[in-house]
Design a protein around this motif. Structure first.
Motif, PDB file in Angstrom:
ATOM      1  N   ASP A  67      72.401 -13.784 -21.233  1.00 50.44           N
ATOM      2  CA  ASP A  67      71.440 -13.291 -22.213  1.00 50.44           C
ATOM      3  C   ASP A  67      71.760 -13.851 -23.603  1.00 50.44           C
ATOM      4  OD1 ASP A  67      69.233 -11.795 -22.960  1.00 50.44           O
ATOM      5  OD2 ASP A  67      70.385  -9.973 -23.329  1.00 50.44           O
ATOM      6  N   ASP A 101      70.416 -16.129 -25.405  1.00 49.83           N
ATOM      7  CA  ASP A 101      69.326 -16.351 -26.355  1.00 49.83           C
ATOM      8  C   ASP A 101      69.142 -15.134 -27.242  1.00 49.83           C
ATOM      9  OD1 ASP A 101      68.533 -14.947 -24.081  1.00 49.83           O
ATOM     10  OD2 ASP A 101      66.477 -15.718 -24.141  1.00 49.83           O
ATOM     11  N   ARG A 102      69.307 -13.939 -26.691  1.00 48.96           N
ATOM     12  CA  ARG A 102      69.188 -12.709 -27.482  1.00 48.96           C
ATOM     13  C   ARG A 102      70.389 -12.537 -28.396  1.00 48.96           C
ATOM     14  NH1 ARG A 102      67.287  -7.608 -24.066  1.00 48.96           N
ATOM     15  NH2 ARG A 102      67.250  -6.806 -26.210  1.00 48.96           N
ATOM     16  N   ALA A 160      69.731 -14.642 -31.327  1.00 48.30           N
ATOM     17  CA  ALA A 160      68.645 -14.062 -32.125  1.00 48.30           C
ATOM     18  C   ALA A 160      69.107 -12.875 -32.958  1.00 48.30           C
ATOM     19  CB  ALA A 160      67.499 -13.639 -31.206  1.00 48.30           C
ATOM     20  N   GLY A 161      70.297 -12.345 -32.647  1.00 47.17           N
ATOM     21  CA  GLY A 161      70.773 -11.139 -33.314  1.00 47.17           C
ATOM     22  C   GLY A 161      71.462 -11.356 -34.643  1.00 47.17           C
ATOM     23  N   HIS A 202      77.507 -11.059 -21.761  1.00 48.86           N
ATOM     24  CA  HIS A 202      76.172 -11.460 -22.212  1.00 48.86           C
ATOM     25  C   HIS A 202      75.882 -12.930 -21.915  1.00 48.86           C
ATOM     26  CE1 HIS A 202      75.474  -7.717 -24.524  1.00 48.86           C
ATOM     27  NE2 HIS A 202      76.789  -7.708 -24.570  1.00 48.86           N
TER      28      HIS A 202
END
Length: 241
Positions: A133, A135-136, A139-140, A130
């Protein structure tokens, strides 16, 4: 001052775990946590679990604990690793088995998230998959600091103003940047894969927001010899050296 110890990926390496806990005692943390994979690869799973439980180390589930549950999870392992898990099931008591497979997939303690693989609660996802990715990933989960294991790699990520940045995690103290969120991979106690065969764990001072990476030497050859004596794949011994 509140200080916690975080370790991961013991992998049945009793010699490494003993020296980590001895080193940890010299620093008197308020609590200690293990981010899963207490078993797998290594020759002394029962001894490791007994010691973790005796010492009151709170543990989350790792993918190797999950692999004990049923054949569906075991299919995700390569053949040598799966073979060791089948043998591990024969080497541990029923009480130990039940304890291992009932570990939580994540914990939140002292305002920090603790998970084996990827937040918020994956025991199987690898952080490196990841990296584009992140930033996601941030955010999780809602906590400012998250500790993970699973990859056996030392690293940390920061996220400030929505911009994730990867950093090395060197030996000694690292003060976390204020105003940012952090994700820290604490490496491995029992099977490091970063070119340094010392056992790894992290101390975290919550007030100072300071991480201290500890690297502890242990009797690698004793563990390697036991791996071979059990008939486990030679590669699991060679990885320790």
């Amino acid at each position: 001052m509140t200080r916690i110890a975080i370790m991961s990926d013991v992998h049945g390496n009793f010699e490494a775990l003993k020296v980590v806990l001895s080193d940890l005692d010299a620093h008197s943390p308020d609590a200690a946590y293990c981010l899963g994979d207490m078993i797998g690869y290594g020759p002394q799973p029962q001894e490791c679990v007994d010691l973790l439980r005796e010492r009151g180390v709170e543990c989350t589930m790792g993918n190797h604990e999950q692999g004990l549950i049923n054949i569906h999870y075991l299919r995700g392992f390569n053949q040598p690793a799966a073979d060791v898990l089948r043998r591990t099931r024969e080497m541990i008591s029923e009480d130990t088995y039940q304890w291992l497979v009932s570990r939580p997939k994540s914990l939140v303690a002292h305002g920090c998230r603790l998970v084996h693989g990827l937040p918020p609660d994956s025991v199987t996802e690898y952080l490196w998959k990841h990296k584009d990715d992140m930033d996601r990933v941030f955010a999780g989960y809602g906590e400012d600091v998250c500790f993970v294991g699973h990859t056996h790699d030392l690293m940390r990520w920061t996220c400030s103003r929505g911009r994730p940045v990867r950093h090395p995690l060197p030996q000694g103290e690292t003060v976390l940047e204020g105003g940012a969120r952090h994700l820290v991979n604490v490496g491995s106690v029992g099977q490091p894969r970063d070119g340094d065969n010392r056992a790894k764990y992290v101390l975290f001072d919550l007030e100072a927001q300071a991480l201290t990476l500890r690297l502890v030497p242990y009797d690698v050859e004793r563990t390697a010899a036991l791996i071979l004596a059990h008939g486990f794949h030679r590669g699991f011994a060679d990885r320790l050296r």
